[in-house]
Motif scaffolding. Structure first.
Motif, mmCIF file in Angstrom:
data_model
loop_
_atom_site.group_PDB
_atom_site.id
_atom_site.type_symbol
_atom_site.label_atom_id
_atom_site.label_comp_id
_atom_site.label_asym_id
_atom_site.label_seq_id
_atom_site.Cartn_x
_atom_site.Cartn_y
_atom_site.Cartn_z
ATOM 1 N N UNK A 175 -5.987 -62.852 43.401
ATOM 2 C CA UNK A 175 -6.055 -63.376 41.925
ATOM 3 C C UNK A 175 -5.964 -64.829 41.648
ATOM 4 N N UNK A 176 -6.799 -65.516 40.727
ATOM 5 C CA UNK A 176 -6.591 -66.666 40.340
ATOM 6 C C UNK A 176 -6.958 -67.756 41.475
ATOM 7 N N UNK A 177 -7.208 -67.355 42.791
ATOM 8 C CA UNK A 177 -7.383 -68.160 43.565
ATOM 9 C C UNK A 177 -8.952 -68.841 43.473
ATOM 10 N N UNK A 178 -8.808 -69.896 43.282
ATOM 11 C CA UNK A 178 -10.163 -70.839 43.100
ATOM 12 C C UNK A 178 -10.649 -71.358 44.391
ATOM 13 N N UNK A 179 -9.610 -71.792 45.400
ATOM 14 C CA UNK A 179 -10.247 -72.477 46.672
ATOM 15 C C UNK A 179 -9.330 -71.959 47.560
ATOM 16 N N UNK A 180 -10.001 -71.499 48.888
ATOM 17 C CA UNK A 180 -9.303 -71.107 49.905
ATOM 18 C C UNK A 180 -9.861 -72.374 51.083
ATOM 19 N N UNK A 214 -24.619 -68.846 51.331
ATOM 20 C CA UNK A 214 -23.424 -68.906 50.481
ATOM 21 C C UNK A 214 -23.315 -70.193 49.737
ATOM 22 N N UNK A 215 -23.270 -69.992 48.560
ATOM 23 C CA UNK A 215 -23.116 -70.922 47.422
ATOM 24 C C UNK A 215 -21.713 -71.433 47.477
ATOM 25 N N UNK A 216 -20.682 -70.636 47.813
ATOM 26 C CA UNK A 216 -19.460 -70.930 47.729
ATOM 27 C C UNK A 216 -18.649 -71.416 48.787
ATOM 28 N N UNK A 217 -19.673 -71.764 49.940
ATOM 29 C CA UNK A 217 -19.181 -72.542 50.852
ATOM 30 C C UNK A 217 -19.156 -73.925 50.974
ATOM 31 N N UNK A 266 -19.216 -66.024 44.345
ATOM 32 C CA UNK A 266 -19.119 -66.251 42.610
ATOM 33 C C UNK A 266 -18.000 -66.320 42.030
ATOM 34 N N UNK A 267 -16.575 -66.283 42.815
ATOM 35 C CA UNK A 267 -15.384 -66.278 42.209
ATOM 36 C C UNK A 267 -14.500 -67.676 42.849
ATOM 37 N N UNK A 268 -14.768 -67.700 44.421
ATOM 38 C CA UNK A 268 -13.747 -68.345 44.964
ATOM 39 C C UNK A 268 -14.551 -69.407 45.999
#
Ligand SMILES: *Cc1c(COP(=O)(O)O)cnc(C)c1O
Length: 357
Positions: free
Chosen positions: A145-150, A203-206, A177-179
């Motif tokens: 929840x609310x995590x934008x970056x790992x 993966x667009x989020x990598x 799509x989220x993080x």
């Protein structure tokens, strides 16, 4: 108002901030520097540009092309920064909404994710590693929840291990799509087959972080890279300072990324990896050593029976190590950077003397 109390003017998060303890700030009077994971031998360069009355290019074209070529990507998938450390901050500043978004990381790991979040004023969540320093996937999955970056450090500093590829893929899937998943590959040259670069097309989020500070033996240069899809790079370019790299930096980085110098770097890495395996074998034969953790990188984490005694005794002999006692789960552990063969022999001899006392 008390004019001497400037302290009060600072943001609250800065007043309470515990700054990153850089290897240089910790200091010591050593001659055997094994505390900052620097490459033990330098590569000499000469400046080819003499005049500097003009501002530099924000993203020097030839340097970016060479890095793209080295990483098997397109130039629009590369961004250069003032070290990977600046890139960590830049990504947080670009993607995290203040007072809402948070970052997540998994200790024990690199200290700058926390320090950067605290400096910028973004909250963080920690999910400690389990089972030989792997990700605790069920807990991470429930904590998004609310995590934008790992932030995932791979291979992980200071433990030296790789994170399971299937775990990273699973995380990339559930965060689509989220993080953003930021893989810090500061040490990837020491185990290049494990790079996640090939996952960028799926993966667009990598996002991947790289640096010239470790395997390229250029810690003093301050040059790092972000590898990501074009959309991510475009956003970061909106936020980065106008002239992040000085002309001497891009001049030398461009030379370091020539075909010949990359071959040289790879040969140096091969030699260092051999020294590391020799060093680990020798460490295992020392009485004062409790456990040597396997390493894919240019440092090893070692648990000692009496680590503070080891730290002090070696310090008195001019050998400077990195104490990990305060890092989560790392009591009695010291991190030792792989030096030259001679430096490693000196460490082993010192430890053997200590074992006899
Ligand atoms: C050394 C290191 C960095 C910093 O790299 P610079 O390019 O020197 O800023 C980033 N991440 C990890 C895990 C490191 O060990």
């Amino acid at each position: 108002m008390n004019f001497n109390n400037i302290e009060k003017l600072a943001r609250r998060n800065i007043r309470t901030l515990v700054p990153y303890q850089s290897a240089r700030s910790l200091g010591g009077i050593g001659n055997t520097w094994l505390n900052a994971n620097e490459f033990p031998v330098g590569v000499p360069f000469c400046l080819s540009k003499q005049l500097m009355n003009r501002y530099p290019e924000c993203q020097p074209k030839l340097m970016i092309e060479r890095y793209a070529n080295y990483a098997n990507l397109l130039p629009n998938q590369i961004l250069a920064s003032r070290g990977a450390d600046e890139a960590i901050e830049l990504i947080i500043k670009t993607f995290c909404e203040p007072n809402k978004d948070i970052i997540l990381f998994c200790p024990p790991t690199y200290g700058m994710y926390k320090v950067s979040a605290e400096t910028i004023g973004i909250n963080y969540r920690i999910v400690p590693k389990i089972n030989n320093w792997q990700l605790n996937l069920p807990v991470i999955a429930k904590s998004l929840d609310n995590v934008k970056i790992i932030f995932i450090c791979n291979p992980n500093n200071p433990t030296g291990n790789l994170i399971n590829l299937k775990d990273i893929c699973y995380l990339l899937e559930i965060t689509k799509g989220k993080t953003l998943l930021v893989a810090d590959e500061a040490y990837i040259e020491f185990c290049m087959q494990s790079t996640l670069v090939n996952l960028l097309k799926n993966y667009m989020n990598l996002v991947i972080l790289r640096t010239l500070s470790k395997a390229f033996a250029l810690a003093g240069l301050r040059c790092g890279f972000v590898l990501a899809n074009e959309q991510v790079i475009k956003l970061l370019l909106k936020v980065i300072t106008p002239y992040p790299l000085s002309i001497p930096v891009s001049d030398i980085a461009t030379q370091a990324l020539s075909k010949e110098n990359i071959i040289l770097m790879n040969n140096n890495v091969k030699k260092l990896n051999m020294t590391r395996e020799w060093f680990i074998k020798k460490l295992n034969s020392c009485n004062c050593v409790e456990h040597v953790f396997p390493s894919k990188s240019n440092y090893v984490l070692v648990r000692f029976k009496y680590s503070s005694k080891v730290f002090k005794t070696l310090c008195n002999k001019g050998i400077i190590l990195r104490d990990q006692n305060k890092n989560l789960g790392l009591s009695k552990c010291l991190r030792i950077s792989i030096g030259t063969k001679k430096e490693c022999e000196y460490v082993i001899n010192s430890l053997q003397d200590l074992s006899m006392e």
